[in-house]
Design a protein around this motif. Structure first.
Motif, PDB file in Angstrom:
ATOM      1  N   LYS A 469       6.321 -15.567  35.662  1.00 17.00           N
ATOM      2  CA  LYS A 469       6.361 -14.145  35.314  1.00 17.00           C
ATOM      3  C   LYS A 469       5.053 -13.454  35.693  1.00 17.00           C
ATOM      4  O   LYS A 469       5.049 -12.309  36.145  1.00 17.00           O
ATOM      5  N   ALA A 470       3.946 -14.145  35.496  1.00 15.27           N
ATOM      6  CA  ALA A 470       2.653 -13.560  35.842  1.00 15.27           C
ATOM      7  C   ALA A 470       2.567 -13.280  37.337  1.00 15.27           C
ATOM      8  O   ALA A 470       2.105 -12.212  37.768  1.00 15.27           O
ATOM      9  N   ALA A 471       3.031 -14.240  38.141  1.00 15.48           N
ATOM     10  CA  ALA A 471       2.992 -14.060  39.592  1.00 15.48           C
ATOM     11  C   ALA A 471       3.830 -12.860  40.016  1.00 15.48           C
ATOM     12  O   ALA A 471       3.411 -12.069  40.882  1.00 15.48           O
ATOM     13  N   ALA A 472       5.012 -12.709  39.414  1.00 17.64           N
ATOM     14  CA  ALA A 472       5.886 -11.583  39.756  1.00 17.64           C
ATOM     15  C   ALA A 472       5.258 -10.254  39.335  1.00 17.64           C
ATOM     16  O   ALA A 472       5.347  -9.253  40.060  1.00 17.64           O
ATOM     17  N   LEU A 473       4.616 -10.238  38.200  1.00 18.49           N
ATOM     18  CA  LEU A 473       3.985  -9.007  37.715  1.00 18.49           C
ATOM     19  C   LEU A 473       2.799  -8.612  38.593  1.00 18.49           C
ATOM     20  O   LEU A 473       2.615  -7.433  38.923  1.00 18.49           O
ATOM     21  N   VAL A 474       1.976  -9.593  38.954  1.00 17.01           N
ATOM     22  CA  VAL A 474       0.820  -9.312  39.801  1.00 17.01           C
ATOM     23  C   VAL A 474       1.267  -8.808  41.168  1.00 17.01           C
ATOM     24  O   VAL A 474       0.718  -7.855  41.727  1.00 17.01           O
ATOM     25  N   GLU A 475       2.317  -9.435  41.692  1.00 13.58           N
ATOM     26  CA  GLU A 475       2.836  -9.034  43.011  1.00 13.58           C
ATOM     27  C   GLU A 475       3.392  -7.614  42.981  1.00 13.58           C
ATOM     28  O   GLU A 475       3.245  -6.854  43.933  1.00 13.58           O
TER      29      GLU A 475
END
Length: 478
Positions: A469-475
């Motif tokens: 989820k963090a990766a998707a949010l940062v992206e």
């Protein structure tokens, strides 16, 4: 016209529904360890949706209680599921679910002996056994009350009764009472002090160190400053453990300070005091046996349904002084100390016999079950923290002392905002349930590993889901 009251008391209907309910609950508990993707811990709905659903439900025709129970269970957070790592709520050991039914069937009042013969007796037996485990002498005794908040309030009332005449005479002009407490203490301590009339200025919050433990080296200066301002400090409260991080205050140091100044020493041990059942973790509560009063939640680390809290007094007689008053319709002897008349020592008169739940667990499995639960959950938290430290994407707030772990996903900017959004998404997805807390002004994710059925692989999956989820949010913001 059908006689509804007679039907409501039909033992045959009860027998049939009871068998069906046990089967339904057994299936519900079986699901607790399932790895199926459709098994959710949190069936999230926003408050307005939930309200509208039940408002509409209330207007519908009568329904089978089993259908109602299914609906309630499906729409509630599932504390029995192994991916529930949210608040400090235990999955009740199944035998205590059965004893809870007995408690409801008997429906005993506890204010006077003749209405609570077994309950009042079991409270004496169980609280005195717990007192001995904590290291108190045979003089110690206590009772069971409805939750840690009420237990802590009652303990502060006892502290006030020991130091003042406020209970009988009210406050004297310009009398300003105060309590010393960690700034990380549970909010109910602050609330209790306000209820007792101390006001905001009577709640003296002592700073914590980098492990979120009370800085006992500051007690002396804070005490002197309070007395110089005309305040009468009557009590020092130690945490075993704090709610946010599970940190244990240095109870031995607090005890020595309290004795030096003749102050009441109270320990909020709602969560962590049962560490005394484990030789491995007993050192966490060293000094607790010197406290004047201790609160212990049976419904946290001791596996029984809420609410059931033991309030232990080092000197059993102190419990009676707290609520000394007349009630002729209850007791023929107004001033005597009678352990068997519960209303003489607690706020409550008509109180559930919740002590039966902890007594049932004790008599069924022995006290070894509490040691095993403590050591399994504390050990899992230690392993989880070690895994977090080896992952470069995460940071640990502090080394866990018990089964509470605070951590977060690292971010170059606005880590608090990122982790808050991660938790929101996890909440709505429903496969995991964890909470959050604020430490030094920053938001951290917080897990309370309360379920002995939780496995390390479940926690590994939680970290993987957070990373995803963090990766998707940062992206999405790049």
């Amino acid at each position: 016209m059908e006689n509804i009251l007679d039907k409501a008391f039909s033992t045959e209907d009860f027998r049939r529904q009871g068998h069906e309910l046990v089967e339904m609950l057994a299936d519900f508990l079986t699901d607790a360890t399932s790895d199926q993707k459709d098994i959710h811990v949190m069936p999230w709905q926003d408050p307005q949706q939930q309200l509208e659903y039940w408002q509409q439900d209330l207007q519908k025709p009568a329904v089978s209680p089993l259908d109602l129970f299914k609906d309630v269970m499906a729409r509630s957070v599932q504390v029995n599921k192994k991916r529930f790592v949210g608040h400090q709520t235990t999955p009740a050991v199944p035998v205590s679910i059965l004893s809870s039914a007995v408690v409801a069937a008997l429906n005993q009042g506890m204010g006077v002996y003749e209405m609570g013969m077994v309950g009042n007796t079991l409270e004496k037996v169980m609280t005195e056994h717990l007192a001995q485990k904590l290291g108190f002498t045979a003089e110690a005794s206590g009772f069971v009350t409805s939750g840690g908040s009420l237990g802590n309030l009652t303990a502060l009332l006892a502290a006030r009764a020991a130091a003042t005449q406020v209970w009988n005479k009210g406050f004297e002009p310009d009398q300003k009472l105060a309590v010393l407490v960690s700034e990380e203490a549970h909010y109910c301590i602050d609330r209790a002090a306000r209820i007792l009339g101390f006001g905001a200025e009577g709640i003296i919050k002592v700073p914590v160190n980098n492990k979120f433990q009370m800085r006992t080296d500051l007690l002396e200066s804070y005490y002197r400053k309070a007395t110089a301002a005309g305040k009468q400090v009557i009590c020092v409260v130690g945490c075993a453990s704090t709610t946010s991080t599970g940190s244990f205050d240095d109870l031995q140091a607090i005890a020595e300070f309290s004795q030096r100044h003749n102050l009441w020493f109270h320990v909020d041990g709602a969560h962590g005091a049962p560490s005394a059942f484990s030789p491995q973790y007993r050192h966490l509560v060293k000094g607790i046996e010197q406290a004047d009063s201790v609160v212990v939640d049976y419904h946290k680390m001791m596996l029984v349904p809420s609410l059931s809290t033991a309030l232990i007094f080092k000197r059993g007689a102190d419990a009676y002084r707290t609520f000394s008053q007349r009630a002729q319709y209850l007791w023929s002897e107004q001033e005597t100390e009678e352990w068997y008349n519960g209303g003489k020592r607690s706020f409550e008169c008509t109180k559930a016999m919740s002590v039966l739940n902890i007594y049932t667990v004790f008599r069924t499995y022995g006290e070894a079950i509490f040691q095993e639960n403590i050591e399994r959950l504390y050990g899992m938290a230690t392993s989880f923290a070690a895994r977090i430290k080896t992952n470069p994407h995460f940071e640990l707030a502090t080394e866990p002392q018990c089964n509470i772990v605070c951590f977060r996903y690292k971010a170059a900017e606005d880590a608090s905002g990122l982790n808050k959004e991660i938790r929101r998404q996890l909440l709505e997805d429903g496969r995991f349930y964890l909470v959050q807390t604020i430490l030094n002004g920053e938001l951290f994710l917080r897990t309370s590993i309360m379920n002995p059925l939780t496995q390390e692989q479940d926690l590994e999956e939680l970290l993987a889901e957070i990373e995803k989820k963090a990766a998707a949010l940062v992206e999405s913001v790049e």
